[in-house]
Motif scaffolding. Structure first.
Motif, PDB file in Angstrom:
ATOM      1  N   THR A   1      73.576 -50.498  24.204  1.00  0.00           N
ATOM      2  CA  THR A   1      73.802 -49.280  24.993  1.00  0.00           C
ATOM      3  C   THR A   1      72.499 -48.771  25.592  1.00  0.00           C
ATOM      4  O   THR A   1      72.444 -48.365  26.759  1.00  0.00           O
ATOM      5  CB  THR A   1      74.431 -48.189  24.109  1.00  0.00           C
ATOM      6  OG1 THR A   1      75.622 -48.688  23.499  1.00  0.00           O
ATOM      7  CG2 THR A   1      74.761 -46.960  24.931  1.00  0.00           C
ATOM      8  N   LEU A   2      71.439 -48.796  24.786  1.00  0.00           N
ATOM      9  CA  LEU A   2      70.129 -48.330  25.252  1.00  0.00           C
ATOM     10  C   LEU A   2      69.636 -49.182  26.415  1.00  0.00           C
ATOM     11  O   LEU A   2      69.138 -48.655  27.421  1.00  0.00           O
ATOM     12  CB  LEU A   2      69.131 -48.386  24.096  1.00  0.00           C
ATOM     13  CG  LEU A   2      67.710 -47.883  24.383  1.00  0.00           C
ATOM     14  CD1 LEU A   2      67.723 -46.388  24.688  1.00  0.00           C
ATOM     15  CD2 LEU A   2      66.790 -48.172  23.197  1.00  0.00           C
ATOM     16  N   LEU A   3      69.777 -50.489  26.300  1.00  0.00           N
ATOM     17  CA  LEU A   3      69.330 -51.392  27.358  1.00  0.00           C
ATOM     18  C   LEU A   3      70.132 -51.175  28.638  1.00  0.00           C
ATOM     19  O   LEU A   3      69.579 -51.176  29.747  1.00  0.00           O
ATOM     20  CB  LEU A   3      69.457 -52.841  26.883  1.00  0.00           C
ATOM     21  CG  LEU A   3      68.940 -53.924  27.842  1.00  0.00           C
ATOM     22  CD1 LEU A   3      67.456 -53.715  28.128  1.00  0.00           C
ATOM     23  CD2 LEU A   3      69.174 -55.306  27.259  1.00  0.00           C
ATOM     24  N   GLY A   4      71.432 -50.976  28.484  1.00  0.00           N
ATOM     25  CA  GLY A   4      72.265 -50.692  29.651  1.00  0.00           C
ATOM     26  C   GLY A   4      71.839 -49.410  30.348  1.00  0.00           C
ATOM     27  O   GLY A   4      71.820 -49.325  31.582  1.00  0.00           O
ATOM     28  N   GLY A   5      71.463 -48.401  29.554  1.00  0.00           N
ATOM     29  CA  GLY A   5      70.984 -47.147  30.132  1.00  0.00           C
ATOM     30  C   GLY A   5      69.670 -47.307  30.864  1.00  0.00           C
ATOM     31  O   GLY A   5      69.457 -46.715  31.931  1.00  0.00           O
ATOM     32  N   LEU A   6      68.778 -48.110  30.300  1.00  0.00           N
ATOM     33  CA  LEU A   6      67.484 -48.343  30.954  1.00  0.00           C
ATOM     34  C   LEU A   6      67.663 -49.058  32.286  1.00  0.00           C
ATOM     35  O   LEU A   6      66.990 -48.738  33.277  1.00  0.00           O
ATOM     36  CB  LEU A   6      66.576 -49.155  30.033  1.00  0.00           C
ATOM     37  CG  LEU A   6      66.064 -48.438  28.783  1.00  0.00           C
ATOM     38  CD1 LEU A   6      65.308 -49.406  27.887  1.00  0.00           C
ATOM     39  CD2 LEU A   6      65.162 -47.261  29.159  1.00  0.00           C
ATOM     40  N   MET A   7      68.566 -50.028  32.333  1.00  0.00           N
ATOM     41  CA  MET A   7      68.797 -50.751  33.574  1.00  0.00           C
ATOM     42  C   MET A   7      69.426 -49.851  34.634  1.00  0.00           C
ATOM     43  O   MET A   7      69.052 -49.886  35.804  1.00  0.00           O
ATOM     44  CB  MET A   7      69.669 -51.979  33.312  1.00  0.00           C
ATOM     45  CG  MET A   7      68.961 -53.065  32.501  1.00  0.00           C
ATOM     46  SD  MET A   7      69.879 -54.615  32.379  1.00  0.00           S
ATOM     47  CE  MET A   7      71.250 -54.113  31.334  1.00  0.00           C
ATOM     48  N   ALA A   8      70.386 -49.031  34.221  1.00  0.00           N
ATOM     49  CA  ALA A   8      70.984 -48.075  35.159  1.00  0.00           C
ATOM     50  C   ALA A   8      69.948 -47.059  35.618  1.00  0.00           C
ATOM     51  O   ALA A   8      69.919 -46.664  36.794  1.00  0.00           O
ATOM     52  CB  ALA A   8      72.170 -47.364  34.494  1.00  0.00           C
ATOM     53  N   GLY A   9      69.068 -46.649  34.705  1.00  0.00           N
ATOM     54  CA  GLY A   9      68.036 -45.675  35.057  1.00  0.00           C
ATOM     55  C   GLY A   9      67.073 -46.186  36.099  1.00  0.00           C
ATOM     56  O   GLY A   9      66.614 -45.432  36.966  1.00  0.00           O
ATOM     57  N   MET A  10      66.755 -47.488  36.077  1.00  0.00           N
ATOM     58  CA  MET A  10      65.869 -48.049  37.091  1.00  0.00           C
ATOM     59  C   MET A  10      66.509 -47.972  38.472  1.00  0.00           C
ATOM     60  O   MET A  10      65.826 -47.738  39.477  1.00  0.00           O
ATOM     61  CB  MET A  10      65.525 -49.501  36.750  1.00  0.00           C
ATOM     62  CG  MET A  10      64.493 -49.663  35.649  1.00  0.00           C
ATOM     63  SD  MET A  10      62.958 -48.732  35.940  1.00  0.00           S
ATOM     64  CE  MET A  10      62.452 -49.329  37.549  1.00  0.00           C
ATOM     65  N   LEU A  11      67.814 -48.147  38.549  1.00  0.00           N
ATOM     66  CA  LEU A  11      68.501 -48.048  39.835  1.00  0.00           C
ATOM     67  C   LEU A  11      68.510 -46.596  40.327  1.00  0.00           C
ATOM     68  O   LEU A  11      68.372 -46.339  41.527  1.00  0.00           O
ATOM     69  CB  LEU A  11      69.928 -48.580  39.712  1.00  0.00           C
ATOM     70  CG  LEU A  11      70.064 -50.058  39.334  1.00  0.00           C
ATOM     71  CD1 LEU A  11      71.528 -50.482  39.336  1.00  0.00           C
ATOM     72  CD2 LEU A  11      69.265 -50.935  40.277  1.00  0.00           C
TER      73      LEU A  11
ATOM     74  N   VAL B   1      69.579 -43.544  30.262  1.00  0.00           N
ATOM     75  CA  VAL B   1      69.809 -43.665  28.821  1.00  0.00           C
ATOM     76  C   VAL B   1      70.687 -42.524  28.320  1.00  0.00           C
ATOM     77  O   VAL B   1      71.617 -42.733  27.523  1.00  0.00           O
ATOM     78  CB  VAL B   1      68.470 -43.691  28.062  1.00  0.00           C
ATOM     79  CG1 VAL B   1      68.700 -43.578  26.558  1.00  0.00           C
ATOM     80  CG2 VAL B   1      67.708 -44.970  28.382  1.00  0.00           C
ATOM     81  N   GLY B   2      70.417 -41.311  28.802  1.00  0.00           N
ATOM     82  CA  GLY B   2      71.205 -40.159  28.375  1.00  0.00           C
ATOM     83  C   GLY B   2      72.676 -40.303  28.727  1.00  0.00           C
ATOM     84  O   GLY B   2      73.558 -39.981  27.920  1.00  0.00           O
ATOM     85  N   GLU B   3      72.950 -40.809  29.933  1.00  0.00           N
ATOM     86  CA  GLU B   3      74.344 -40.997  30.345  1.00  0.00           C
ATOM     87  C   GLU B   3      75.058 -42.011  29.456  1.00  0.00           C
ATOM     88  O   GLU B   3      76.189 -41.778  29.013  1.00  0.00           O
ATOM     89  CB  GLU B   3      74.397 -41.462  31.802  1.00  0.00           C
ATOM     90  CG  GLU B   3      74.231 -40.356  32.821  1.00  0.00           C
ATOM     91  CD  GLU B   3      74.472 -40.847  34.232  1.00  0.00           C
ATOM     92  OE1 GLU B   3      74.552 -40.003  35.141  1.00  0.00           O
ATOM     93  OE2 GLU B   3      74.601 -42.073  34.428  1.00  0.00           O
ATOM     94  N   LYS B   4      74.406 -43.139  29.209  1.00  0.00           N
ATOM     95  CA  LYS B   4      75.052 -44.188  28.417  1.00  0.00           C
ATOM     96  C   LYS B   4      75.288 -43.755  26.972  1.00  0.00           C
ATOM     97  O   LYS B   4      76.371 -43.961  26.412  1.00  0.00           O
ATOM     98  CB  LYS B   4      74.200 -45.456  28.448  1.00  0.00           C
ATOM     99  CG  LYS B   4      74.118 -46.134  29.801  1.00  0.00           C
ATOM    100  CD  LYS B   4      75.464 -46.672  30.237  1.00  0.00           C
ATOM    101  CE  LYS B   4      75.349 -47.416  31.554  1.00  0.00           C
ATOM    102  NZ  LYS B   4      76.664 -47.933  32.015  1.00  0.00           N
ATOM    103  N   LEU B   5      74.262 -43.153  26.368  1.00  0.00           N
ATOM    104  CA  LEU B   5      74.402 -42.739  24.969  1.00  0.00           C
ATOM    105  C   LEU B   5      75.439 -41.626  24.818  1.00  0.00           C
ATOM    106  O   LEU B   5      76.227 -41.629  23.865  1.00  0.00           O
ATOM    107  CB  LEU B   5      73.045 -42.273  24.428  1.00  0.00           C
ATOM    108  CG  LEU B   5      71.972 -43.361  24.264  1.00  0.00           C
ATOM    109  CD1 LEU B   5      70.676 -42.747  23.739  1.00  0.00           C
ATOM    110  CD2 LEU B   5      72.449 -44.466  23.321  1.00  0.00           C
ATOM    111  N   SER B   6      75.436 -40.681  25.764  1.00  0.00           N
ATOM    112  CA  SER B   6      76.415 -39.592  25.679  1.00  0.00           C
ATOM    113  C   SER B   6      77.834 -40.114  25.893  1.00  0.00           C
ATOM    114  O   SER B   6      78.784 -39.656  25.251  1.00  0.00           O
ATOM    115  CB  SER B   6      76.091 -38.514  26.716  1.00  0.00           C
ATOM    116  OG  SER B   6      76.206 -39.030  28.043  1.00  0.00           O
TER     117      SER B   6
END
Length: 309
Positions: free
Chosen positions: A7-17, A263-268
């Motif tokens: 989940t954290l990695l998915g958030g980081l990748m989305a955050g870069m976009l 990251v916040g979006e994915k974790l929440s």
């Protein structure tokens, strides 16, 4: 632990976009001191140009190689964004030098509506696809470390790496080049920058060109993921919380802010969403940004403005 890291990695990748889209806002603000409402329209316009030329070039030239076609479409679309940047400076910004922020803000709003209309007229209003060869299938990694491994979307990973490379390149440009320093000077004070010989018109053309290329890359990536449609212009709204957290004047702030929001979006979504009924990823970033405004309105890396009275 493996699921959390996934989940954290998915958030980081989305955050870069998100950071990539936010960069366009930062670039224009650093050069003109105004929030650019046209950034979302620029993303859409660039994506439309890329998608349509990728369709037209094989028919014009007979070339079927996908890599060659995509490179050619990107170059042509980039040239069009350069022309748009030059027209914006020559027809709009040149006549608004030293005008108030509200005037410049309304000018960018007009540019946004014009680009949306021009995009529909030139390229059509259907839903188009961009195929730049990014793999769609996920891959399982670290399966020997964590039970079940970590599921990684290869398309998101490649897109994040492209965004990270562009962000790094722009950071070096702003910090290490004379043009980047001139952009910061213009953002601080138009009149003072002109008085020491910095050509305001040339700086604005450069920054709009760079912002246009950033918008094109963002449109290409988001168009590959979501398809090119007119709702793509609203992707810029996802960058607003990023700007609030990072600060409107900071390239590093756009990066950090994007990662925090992603990251916040994915974790929440994963850990809080089930408790509140879902849909939290839609509004979580805006609530976080609102709370952040109450604590540090200028953002993590934004400049605190102090006026003497």
């Amino acid at each position: 632990m493996g699921f959390f890291l996934e989940t954290l990695l998915g958030g980081l990748m989305a955050g870069m976009l998100y950071s990539l889209v936010a960069l366009g806002f930062v670039l224009i603000f650093k050069a003109s001191g105004v929030f650019n409402f046209a950034q979302g329209a620029m993303v859409l316009f660039g994506a439309l140009a890329m998608a349509r030329f990728a369709e037209w070039i094989p028919g014009w030239t007979g070339v079927e190689n996908k890599v060659v076609v995509n490179v050619a479409a990107f170059v042509v679309a980039g040239a069009i964004m350069f022309v748009v940047a030059w027209l914006v400076e020559a027809l709009v910004l040149r006549h608004l030098v030293n005008q108030g922020e509200a005037t410049l803000l309304m000018a960018t709003l007009g540019i946004a509506y014009f680009l949306e209309g021009a995009g529909q007229t030139l390229f059509g209003s259907n839903i188009y696809s961009i195929d730049i060869g990014m793999p769609k299938d996920p891959v399982i990694a670290f399966d020997k470390v964590f039970e079940g491994g970590i599921l990684i979307n290869k398309e998101d990973l490649i897109a994040a790496l492209i965004a990270a490379a562009l962000v790094l390149l722009l950071s070096v440009f702003f910090q290490k080049t004379s043009t980047g320093r001139a952009l910061r000077a213009v953002a601080d004070d138009h009149q003072a920058a002109q008085s020491i010989g910095i050509p305001l018109s040339r700086i604005w053309v450069i920054v709009w060109c760079v912002a246009g290329v950033v918008a094109l890359v963002a449109g290409m990536i988001w168009g590959s993921k979501l398809g090119v449609q007119f709702s793509l212009a609203t992707v810029a709204l996802r960058a607003l919380p990023v700007l609030i957290l990072g600060g409107l004047t900071s390239v590093p702030g756009a990066i950090i802010g994007g990662l925090i929001i992603g990251v916040g979006e994915k974790l929440s979504e994963v850990y809080i969403g089930p408790m509140v009924g879902g849909g939290i990823e839609i509004w979580f970033a805006y609530v976080l940004a609102l709370g952040f405004l109450l604590i540090r309105p200028q953002g993590l890396f934004g400049e605190k403005i102090i006026d003497r009275v």
